[in-house]
Design a protein around this motif. Structure first.
Motif, PDB file in Angstrom:
ATOM      1  N   VAL A 153       0.845  -1.203   0.000  1.00 48.12           N
ATOM      2  CA  VAL A 153       0.000   0.000   0.000  1.00 48.12           C
ATOM      3  C   VAL A 153       0.875   1.247   0.000  1.00 48.12           C
ATOM      4  O   VAL A 153       0.637   2.191  -0.774  1.00 48.12           O
ATOM      5  N   PHE A 154       1.890   1.274   0.868  1.00 49.67           N
ATOM      6  CA  PHE A 154       2.775   2.442   0.919  1.00 49.67           C
ATOM      7  C   PHE A 154       3.538   2.635  -0.385  1.00 49.67           C
ATOM      8  O   PHE A 154       3.669   3.761  -0.881  1.00 49.67           O
ATOM      9  N   MET A 188       1.117   3.911  -3.005  1.00 45.41           N
ATOM     10  CA  MET A 188       0.788   5.327  -2.775  1.00 45.41           C
ATOM     11  C   MET A 188       1.954   6.228  -3.179  1.00 45.41           C
ATOM     12  O   MET A 188       1.751   7.304  -3.759  1.00 45.41           O
ATOM     13  N   TYR A 189       3.173   5.804  -2.890  1.00 47.36           N
ATOM     14  CA  TYR A 189       4.347   6.593  -3.262  1.00 47.36           C
ATOM     15  C   TYR A 189       4.476   6.695  -4.783  1.00 47.36           C
ATOM     16  O   TYR A 189       4.721   7.786  -5.323  1.00 47.36           O
ATOM     17  N   ALA A 224       2.089   6.332  -6.926  1.00 48.36           N
ATOM     18  CA  ALA A 224       0.954   7.100  -7.448  1.00 48.36           C
ATOM     19  C   ALA A 224       1.167   8.602  -7.263  1.00 48.36           C
ATOM     20  O   ALA A 224       0.727   9.407  -8.096  1.00 48.36           O
ATOM     21  N   ALA A 225       1.820   8.998  -6.192  1.00 50.66           N
ATOM     22  CA  ALA A 225       2.079  10.422  -5.957  1.00 50.66           C
ATOM     23  C   ALA A 225       3.090  10.973  -6.952  1.00 50.66           C
ATOM     24  O   ALA A 225       3.066  12.167  -7.274  1.00 50.66           O
ATOM     25  N   SER A 261      -2.740   9.099 -11.087  1.00 50.87           N
ATOM     26  CA  SER A 261      -2.437   8.454  -9.817  1.00 50.87           C
ATOM     27  C   SER A 261      -3.299   7.219  -9.544  1.00 50.87           C
ATOM     28  O   SER A 261      -2.811   6.250  -8.958  1.00 50.87           O
ATOM     29  N   GLU A 262      -4.566   7.222  -9.956  1.00 52.50           N
ATOM     30  CA  GLU A 262      -5.430   6.071  -9.659  1.00 52.50           C
ATOM     31  C   GLU A 262      -4.983   4.823 -10.421  1.00 52.50           C
ATOM     32  O   GLU A 262      -4.910   3.730  -9.856  1.00 52.50           O
ATOM     33  N   PHE A 309      -1.662   3.633  -8.935  1.00 52.62           N
ATOM     34  CA  PHE A 309      -1.863   2.957  -7.661  1.00 52.62           C
ATOM     35  C   PHE A 309      -2.402   1.541  -7.879  1.00 52.62           C
ATOM     36  O   PHE A 309      -1.918   0.587  -7.275  1.00 52.62           O
ATOM     37  N   CYS A 310      -3.402   1.392  -8.722  1.00 58.74           N
ATOM     38  CA  CYS A 310      -3.986   0.077  -8.979  1.00 58.74           C
ATOM     39  C   CYS A 310      -2.973  -0.884  -9.589  1.00 58.74           C
ATOM     40  O   CYS A 310      -2.916  -2.061  -9.210  1.00 58.74           O
ATOM     41  N   PHE A 359      -0.414  -1.715  -6.748  1.00 57.40           N
ATOM     42  CA  PHE A 359      -1.020  -2.448  -5.635  1.00 57.40           C
ATOM     43  C   PHE A 359      -1.406  -3.871  -6.043  1.00 57.40           C
ATOM     44  O   PHE A 359      -1.030  -4.840  -5.388  1.00 57.40           O
TER      45      PHE A 359
END
Length: 102
Positions: free
Chosen positions: A25-26, A29-30, A32-33, A38-39, A42-43, A46
């Motif tokens: 998750v971290f 998120m990193y 994606a930022a 970003s979505e 992230f997907c 993840f």
């Protein structure tokens, strides 16, 4: 003793998989930022980490169950299927000891 080892190793596999999930998750998120979309990023990160992670955790649990079978379980050789892990359970006690039931 095998039941203890089996439950201990299975619990360790689950704990490690959950810790790696938090790390996934971290990391997602990193990443994606840093990216523009970003979505999607992230997907991709993840699910790219968690799907192989949980598939390997389930596989390791199966290996642990075969390596350390519980006292009610044993490996037997079946004619067409080869070695299989079977679970034994006594449904009812026999009659009096020493007598044959009809």
């Amino acid at each position: 003793m095998n039941s203890y080892k089996q439950s201990l190793y299975s619990a360790l596999i689950r704990v490690m998989a959950n810790l790696l999930m938090v790390g996934a998750v971290f990391l997602a998120m990193y990443q994606a930022a840093r990216g523009a979309s970003s979505e999607i990023t992230f997907c991709l990160w993840f699910f790219g980490i968690t799907v192989p992670l949980w598939a390997s955790a389930f596989y390791l649990n199966r290996v642990i169950k075969r390596r350390f079978p519980a006292e009610q379980e044993s490996l037997i050789d079946l004619p067409r299927q080869g070695r299989c892990l079977v679970r034994w359970r006594v449904l009812e006690a026999s009659g009096r000891p020493g007598l044959l039931s009809r």
